[in-house]
Every structure is written in C-alpha cells, then in structure tokens.
Write a protein that holds these residues in place. Sequence first.
Motif, PDB file in Angstrom:
ATOM      1  N   THR A  33       0.823  -1.209   0.000  1.00 35.14           N
ATOM      2  CA  THR A  33       0.000   0.000   0.000  1.00 35.14           C
ATOM      3  C   THR A  33       0.857   1.258   0.000  1.00 35.14           C
ATOM      4  OG1 THR A  33      -1.850  -1.113   1.116  1.00 35.14           O
ATOM      5  CG2 THR A  33      -1.732   1.291   1.312  1.00 35.14           C
ATOM      6  N   VAL A  34       1.953   1.264   0.750  1.00 38.54           N
ATOM      7  CA  VAL A  34       2.788   2.464   0.832  1.00 38.54           C
ATOM      8  C   VAL A  34       3.797   2.562  -0.313  1.00 38.54           C
ATOM      9  CG1 VAL A  34       2.578   2.468   3.335  1.00 38.54           C
ATOM     10  CG2 VAL A  34       4.560   1.398   2.297  1.00 38.54           C
ATOM     11  N   TYR A  35       3.944   1.492  -1.082  1.00 42.07           N
ATOM     12  CA  TYR A  35       4.882   1.490  -2.203  1.00 42.07           C
ATOM     13  C   TYR A  35       4.199   2.135  -3.403  1.00 42.07           C
ATOM     14  CZ  TYR A  35       8.648  -0.443  -5.173  1.00 42.07           C
ATOM     15  OH  TYR A  35       9.715  -0.590  -6.027  1.00 42.07           O
ATOM     16  N   GLN A  36       4.543   3.365  -3.721  1.00 36.24           N
ATOM     17  CA  GLN A  36       3.834   4.126  -4.749  1.00 36.24           C
ATOM     18  C   GLN A  36       4.767   4.696  -5.813  1.00 36.24           C
ATOM     19  OE1 GLN A  36       1.483   6.929  -2.473  1.00 36.24           O
ATOM     20  NE2 GLN A  36       0.559   5.285  -1.268  1.00 36.24           N
ATOM     21  N   ASP A  37       5.851   3.992  -6.076  1.00 37.88           N
ATOM     22  CA  ASP A  37       6.725   4.342  -7.195  1.00 37.88           C
ATOM     23  C   ASP A  37       7.274   3.060  -7.811  1.00 37.88           C
ATOM     24  OD1 ASP A  37       7.826   6.178  -8.928  1.00 37.88           O
ATOM     25  OD2 ASP A  37       9.643   6.454  -7.758  1.00 37.88           O
ATOM     26  N   PHE A  38       6.386   2.107  -8.013  1.00 43.39           N
ATOM     27  CA  PHE A  38       6.727   0.780  -8.519  1.00 43.39           C
ATOM     28  C   PHE A  38       7.162   0.888  -9.987  1.00 43.39           C
ATOM     29  CE2 PHE A  38       5.125  -3.726  -9.433  1.00 43.39           C
ATOM     30  CZ  PHE A  38       6.231  -4.316  -8.849  1.00 43.39           C
ATOM     31  N   PRO A  39       8.282   0.273 -10.362  1.00 41.24           N
ATOM     32  CA  PRO A  39       8.770   0.386 -11.746  1.00 41.24           C
ATOM     33  C   PRO A  39       7.804  -0.126 -12.808  1.00 41.24           C
ATOM     34  CG  PRO A  39      10.523  -0.401 -10.300  1.00 41.24           C
ATOM     35  CD  PRO A  39       9.264  -0.400  -9.484  1.00 41.24           C
ATOM     36  N   LEU A  40       6.772  -0.862 -12.419  1.00 35.50           N
ATOM     37  CA  LEU A  40       5.796  -1.342 -13.396  1.00 35.50           C
ATOM     38  C   LEU A  40       5.121  -0.186 -14.128  1.00 35.50           C
ATOM     39  CD1 LEU A  40       4.423  -3.908 -14.522  1.00 35.50           C
ATOM     40  CD2 LEU A  40       2.681  -3.643 -12.733  1.00 35.50           C
ATOM     41  N   VAL A  41       5.173   1.012 -13.554  1.00 34.75           N
ATOM     42  CA  VAL A  41       4.588   2.176 -14.199  1.00 34.75           C
ATOM     43  C   VAL A  41       5.224   2.424 -15.563  1.00 34.75           C
ATOM     44  CG1 VAL A  41       6.205   3.798 -13.128  1.00 34.75           C
ATOM     45  CG2 VAL A  41       3.961   4.607 -13.863  1.00 34.75           C
ATOM     46  N   ASN A  42       6.463   2.039 -15.727  1.00 36.70           N
ATOM     47  CA  ASN A  42       7.160   2.240 -16.997  1.00 36.70           C
ATOM     48  C   ASN A  42       6.695   1.273 -18.075  1.00 36.70           C
ATOM     49  OD1 ASN A  42       8.823   4.256 -15.798  1.00 36.70           O
ATOM     50  ND2 ASN A  42      10.176   2.671 -14.970  1.00 36.70           N
ATOM     51  N   VAL A  43       5.911   0.281 -17.669  1.00 39.01           N
ATOM     52  CA  VAL A  43       5.452  -0.742 -18.612  1.00 39.01           C
ATOM     53  C   VAL A  43       3.977  -0.573 -18.963  1.00 39.01           C
ATOM     54  CG1 VAL A  43       5.212  -3.225 -19.020  1.00 39.01           C
ATOM     55  CG2 VAL A  43       7.172  -2.355 -17.712  1.00 39.01           C
ATOM     56  N   ILE A  44       3.127  -0.408 -17.925  1.00 40.53           N
ATOM     57  CA  ILE A  44       1.676  -0.384 -18.166  1.00 40.53           C
ATOM     58  C   ILE A  44       1.039   0.969 -17.894  1.00 40.53           C
ATOM     59  CG2 ILE A  44       1.518  -2.844 -17.646  1.00 40.53           C
ATOM     60  CD1 ILE A  44       0.262  -2.093 -14.963  1.00 40.53           C
ATOM     61  N   GLY A  45       1.842   1.966 -17.545  1.00 39.34           N
ATOM     62  CA  GLY A  45       1.278   3.284 -17.285  1.00 39.34           C
ATOM     63  C   GLY A  45       1.061   3.552 -15.809  1.00 39.34           C
ATOM     64  N   GLU A  46       0.377   4.653 -15.520  1.00 34.75           N
ATOM     65  CA  GLU A  46       0.283   5.180 -14.159  1.00 34.75           C
ATOM     66  C   GLU A  46      -0.354   4.204 -13.175  1.00 34.75           C
ATOM     67  OE1 GLU A  46       1.470   8.146 -11.591  1.00 34.75           O
ATOM     68  OE2 GLU A  46       1.859   7.908 -13.743  1.00 34.75           O
ATOM     69  N   ILE A  47      -1.251   3.366 -13.632  1.00 39.25           N
ATOM     70  CA  ILE A  47      -1.889   2.422 -12.718  1.00 39.25           C
ATOM     71  C   ILE A  47      -0.884   1.429 -12.141  1.00 39.25           C
ATOM     72  CG2 ILE A  47      -2.508   0.640 -14.417  1.00 39.25           C
ATOM     73  CD1 ILE A  47      -5.219   0.421 -12.956  1.00 39.25           C
ATOM     74  N   GLY A  48       0.251   1.259 -12.834  1.00 37.88           N
ATOM     75  CA  GLY A  48       1.290   0.358 -12.358  1.00 37.88           C
ATOM     76  C   GLY A  48       2.248   1.006 -11.377  1.00 37.88           C
ATOM     77  N   ARG A  49       2.012   2.268 -11.011  1.00 35.43           N
ATOM     78  CA  ARG A  49       2.884   2.918 -10.035  1.00 35.43           C
ATOM     79  C   ARG A  49       2.725   2.306  -8.647  1.00 35.43           C
ATOM     80  NH1 ARG A  49       6.029   7.181 -10.592  1.00 35.43           N
ATOM     81  NH2 ARG A  49       5.042   7.845 -12.538  1.00 35.43           N
ATOM     82  N   SER A  50       1.601   1.661  -8.409  1.00 34.43           N
ATOM     83  CA  SER A  50       1.389   0.924  -7.160  1.00 34.43           C
ATOM     84  C   SER A  50       1.297  -0.567  -7.467  1.00 34.43           C
ATOM     85  CB  SER A  50       0.106   1.377  -6.468  1.00 34.43           C
ATOM     86  OG  SER A  50      -0.215   0.498  -5.404  1.00 34.43           O
ATOM     87  N   PRO A  51       1.998  -1.412  -6.709  1.00 34.18           N
ATOM     88  CA  PRO A  51       1.917  -2.861  -6.950  1.00 34.18           C
ATOM     89  C   PRO A  51       0.580  -3.462  -6.554  1.00 34.18           C
ATOM     90  CG  PRO A  51       3.270  -2.401  -5.016  1.00 34.18           C
ATOM     91  CD  PRO A  51       2.973  -1.076  -5.646  1.00 34.18           C
ATOM     92  N   ILE A  52      -0.306  -2.658  -5.969  1.00 41.49           N
ATOM     93  CA  ILE A  52      -1.636  -3.156  -5.616  1.00 41.49           C
ATOM     94  C   ILE A  52      -2.354  -3.679  -6.857  1.00 41.49           C
ATOM     95  CG2 ILE A  52      -3.923  -2.463  -4.776  1.00 41.49           C
ATOM     96  CD1 ILE A  52      -1.948  -2.816  -2.542  1.00 41.49           C
ATOM     97  N   VAL A  53      -2.040  -3.117  -8.021  1.00 40.44           N
ATOM     98  CA  VAL A  53      -2.703  -3.571  -9.245  1.00 40.44           C
ATOM     99  C   VAL A  53      -2.438  -5.054  -9.502  1.00 40.44           C
ATOM    100  CG1 VAL A  53      -0.779  -2.964 -10.784  1.00 40.44           C
ATOM    101  CG2 VAL A  53      -3.129  -2.968 -11.661  1.00 40.44           C
ATOM    102  N   LEU A  54      -1.308  -5.562  -9.015  1.00 46.01           N
ATOM    103  CA  LEU A  54      -0.995  -6.982  -9.196  1.00 46.01           C
ATOM    104  C   LEU A  54      -1.914  -7.880  -8.377  1.00 46.01           C
ATOM    105  CD1 LEU A  54       2.921  -6.824  -9.081  1.00 46.01           C
ATOM    106  CD2 LEU A  54       1.436  -6.901 -11.090  1.00 46.01           C
ATOM    107  N   LEU A  55      -2.569  -7.303  -7.371  1.00 41.79           N
ATOM    108  CA  LEU A  55      -3.476  -8.069  -6.526  1.00 41.79           C
ATOM    109  C   LEU A  55      -4.898  -8.107  -7.080  1.00 41.79           C
ATOM    110  CD1 LEU A  55      -2.399  -6.858  -2.947  1.00 41.79           C
ATOM    111  CD2 LEU A  55      -1.615  -8.871  -4.214  1.00 41.79           C
ATOM    112  N   LEU A  56      -5.138  -7.422  -8.193  1.00 40.27           N
ATOM    113  CA  LEU A  56      -6.486  -7.373  -8.754  1.00 40.27           C
ATOM    114  C   LEU A  56      -7.062  -8.762  -9.020  1.00 40.27           C
ATOM    115  CD1 LEU A  56      -8.885  -5.803  -9.834  1.00 40.27           C
ATOM    116  CD2 LEU A  56      -7.673  -5.533 -12.013  1.00 40.27           C
ATOM    117  N   PRO A  57      -6.308  -9.692  -9.633  1.00 44.13           N
ATOM    118  CA  PRO A  57      -6.866 -11.043  -9.818  1.00 44.13           C
ATOM    119  C   PRO A  57      -7.213 -11.724  -8.493  1.00 44.13           C
ATOM    120  CG  PRO A  57      -4.936 -10.726 -11.207  1.00 44.13           C
ATOM    121  CD  PRO A  57      -4.971  -9.568 -10.277  1.00 44.13           C
TER     122      PRO A  57
END
Length: 450
Positions: A33-57
């Motif tokens: 939750t506090v990690y808000q500069d996740f490198p995934l943002v460089n791949v999928i856009g701004e929604i990937g700035r938080s790793p919470i998106v990986l928990l969506l499934p």
Amino acid sequence: MRNNPAMPGVADGQTGGNQTLWALYLVIVLLLTVYQDFPLVNVIGEIGRSPIVLLLPLFAVCEAAMLAKHKRVMHGSKLQRYLLVFIVYLSFISVAYVLAQFLQGSYSFGQENLLGKAIKVLTYFVLILLYVRHMQLLFAKIGSGRVLYVCFFVVVALLTVIMIAELASIPNALAPLHAGSHPYWRVRLLTSESSTTGTIVVVYSAILVYLTRYLSGPGKVLSIVFIAGFFLFYLFVTGSKGFLIVALLTIVVTMAKFLDFRKKRNFLLLLGAAGAMYLFVSHFSAGVLGSLSNDIENYTSSYTRMGTILIALATVAHHPLGVGTGAYLMYFDQYVDGAIGMMSRFYYDAFGIGQINAGELLQYSDTDRNVGVKSGFFQWVMFGGVAAVIFFYLLAANLLRKAMVSSILFPALVFVLLSLLFVALEIKYEIWLFFAFISYVTTSTRRAET
C-alpha cells in the motif's frame, strides 16, 4: 473493550495458525500500500505505479469465492455503497461523453483512444472498491486488536528504517526500488515525491495509536513514545510544504471541534493547543513561505496545480454533470489558455509577477501522458461534476460522524480529507485503507454494544 484483545463484534475472526497467516498477508498488503513508485509504471502506465494492481486477480477470486460460499455480498459498508454508486454513475457519464465526442469526429487525444482511456481510468475506481472490501475482509478474518497492532507496528518500524536509509543515502536513496533513476533530495519513503508521503505517515501513525487500546502497562506507553518519535522524525525531515500547511489547518479544526470553551477544564487544553500552534508556526512558517516564494519564482509546480484546478472548475461550470473519465482529455486542451490567462492576472495583481512559467501546463496540449488535475478532489469533480461533490459530502459526513468518538482518528481524518485538495486519489491506497479502517472498527464497536 480494553480488556478484550479481540475486535468487538467480529463473528469470523481466526485463531492459531490461520490467524498468523492472515496477519502475515496483511503485513504484505500494508507494505504494498505504501509502495507508490513501482517500476511497473514504466510498462503499463500510471496504474502500475502501485503494486496493488498486481493483486487485482486475487481480489476478484476472493469476491467470487465469498459470493459462492455465502450467496450474498459480505462485509458491506456505506463506504462501499457510496463507491459503487459513484462508479456506476461515472460509467454512464463517461460513455455518454465519449459517444458525444465520437459524433463530433473526435476519437482520440494524441495517441490515447478516448474510450480506451475511459475504461482504464474506471479501472482505478473498481480497484479502489475491491481494495476497500479486501481490507475490511482482512480485518474481520484477523479479528484481534492486538494482532492488528502487531501488523501495523511492523510496517511503521520498517518505514522508520526506510526513512533513515533515505537520509543516509540522499540523493540516490533506494534507487533500484523507484521507477526513475534521477537524484532526489528529499525524504519520500517509497513514493515518487515527498508531497505524497504525509498521508502515509499520518494514517499509519493514527491507526497504530488507536490500536494501542488493546495494550496495557509499559508496552502501551513505549508504543506511544515510539509512534510519537516516528511522527516527529518525519515532521522535522520532510520537505513537503503541503504537509506542513495541512497539518496547521488540522490543528485549527481539531481545536474548534474538541474544545468546549464553556468548560473551565478545557482552558488548559486551549492554552496547550495554542502553544503547539505557536511553536509550529514559529519553527516552520519561515521555511514554508520561503519555499513557496522560491517555487513561484523559479519552478512550475504551483502554476501547474492552480492551472489544472482552474481547468477542472471551468469544465464543471460548463458541464455540471461532469465529463467522465475519457473525454476529460479534450477539455484540458479546450480550457488551458483561459486558465493561464486567469493565473497571469492573479499573480500580477497579488505578487506583482508579470510573467508566469506555465511551460508544464502548456505541455498538456501536446501530450496525452499524465494529463490530470493536481488535486484528487478536483480531478474527481471534473469526472463526475455535481455527483462527485455529493459523493465527497456523503463520504466525509459519514466518516467524520464515526470518527468523532476518537480523539486520534478524528484529527487524522481531518488531515486526510484536507489532503484531498493536494494529492491524487487513484493510487493513494493508504487513504482508502484509513477510510476502510474507520468504517470497520466503528461498525464493529456499535455491534458489540448492542
């Protein structure tokens, strides 16, 4: 309540090994939750700035499993209902405005398809709703105030270590964990910039202080001392102007709420609060005013924030129902010149500045990347118009009413609500964590009392 380590009113709390597994999982989610500069943002856009998106499934699987087991929606709350209704409204208004743009021959802004943009932004809202439901599920599964305390304590201790590590290695602190490799000269924890860290510190500190009610004796005292040290440490090392301004406003609002001046016993509290405000202003005001002056003269952030807010207000003035999550891109381009003109007049009349640096704002006419209002509240108002204002009113009224019973949760909530004027909401999951926590613990307490 203080003598019972279990959260009140919880029917499905776990014990033993299962509770330990849930607790470990909660610690992981709290860190994500506090990690808000996740490198995934460089791949999928701004929604990937938080790793919470990986928990969506995982969120989706949990929802399906609970629905299959109970045949109805479990762990509901007013917070969730408000979010769901707002998402449904945004879906309709977004489709309507994208269709209107299509009929006018506008299918995209830059390289961004308007319909695709609408769906991507709506995904933020759906993820927020699922996150809130998931956190309230975790609280219920753990069902123990002491275990929740341990989980939050572990995360706050880790945040303290991260803060120390950053101070020791600025300007290249923890560079591999961030999306960009550029030097950064302020404490930002695991976020992209220092202005976004204040809500993290306040939320986690407030929840941890609240959970100390499940402790007793020296452990409770030492815990409060540790939390106070963590908060003060951040207060003295942060370079965020917004945090300091909102903190001062929070002190004023809290004084007005909790101090009944007709009672003599509150006179000393009034003097103490006034003294704290004086020390706060005397210690930080010069630095804040100097930083603001420097920002106005040499940088673009203040112009960009004010300009985007003016664009949002102009959009809503012409489209009271909002313009949705896709077509809003078109209105940035439409109203940007008017916003710059209005700012030019304001800064000339107020500060005697004849020419403002609106370069960053002008870039919004040439790009589709990171186009948005530099304020969570006004961004959502641009999306949803009057409906968004109603949503925020109902949300704030409900949460403030629940938090009034706590001298810890109430001021922290005031701080968070004021922060909505300065920070984006889409990936600030600690804000939604706090809303979910208040909604859960106050509902549980009322159930226990009845």
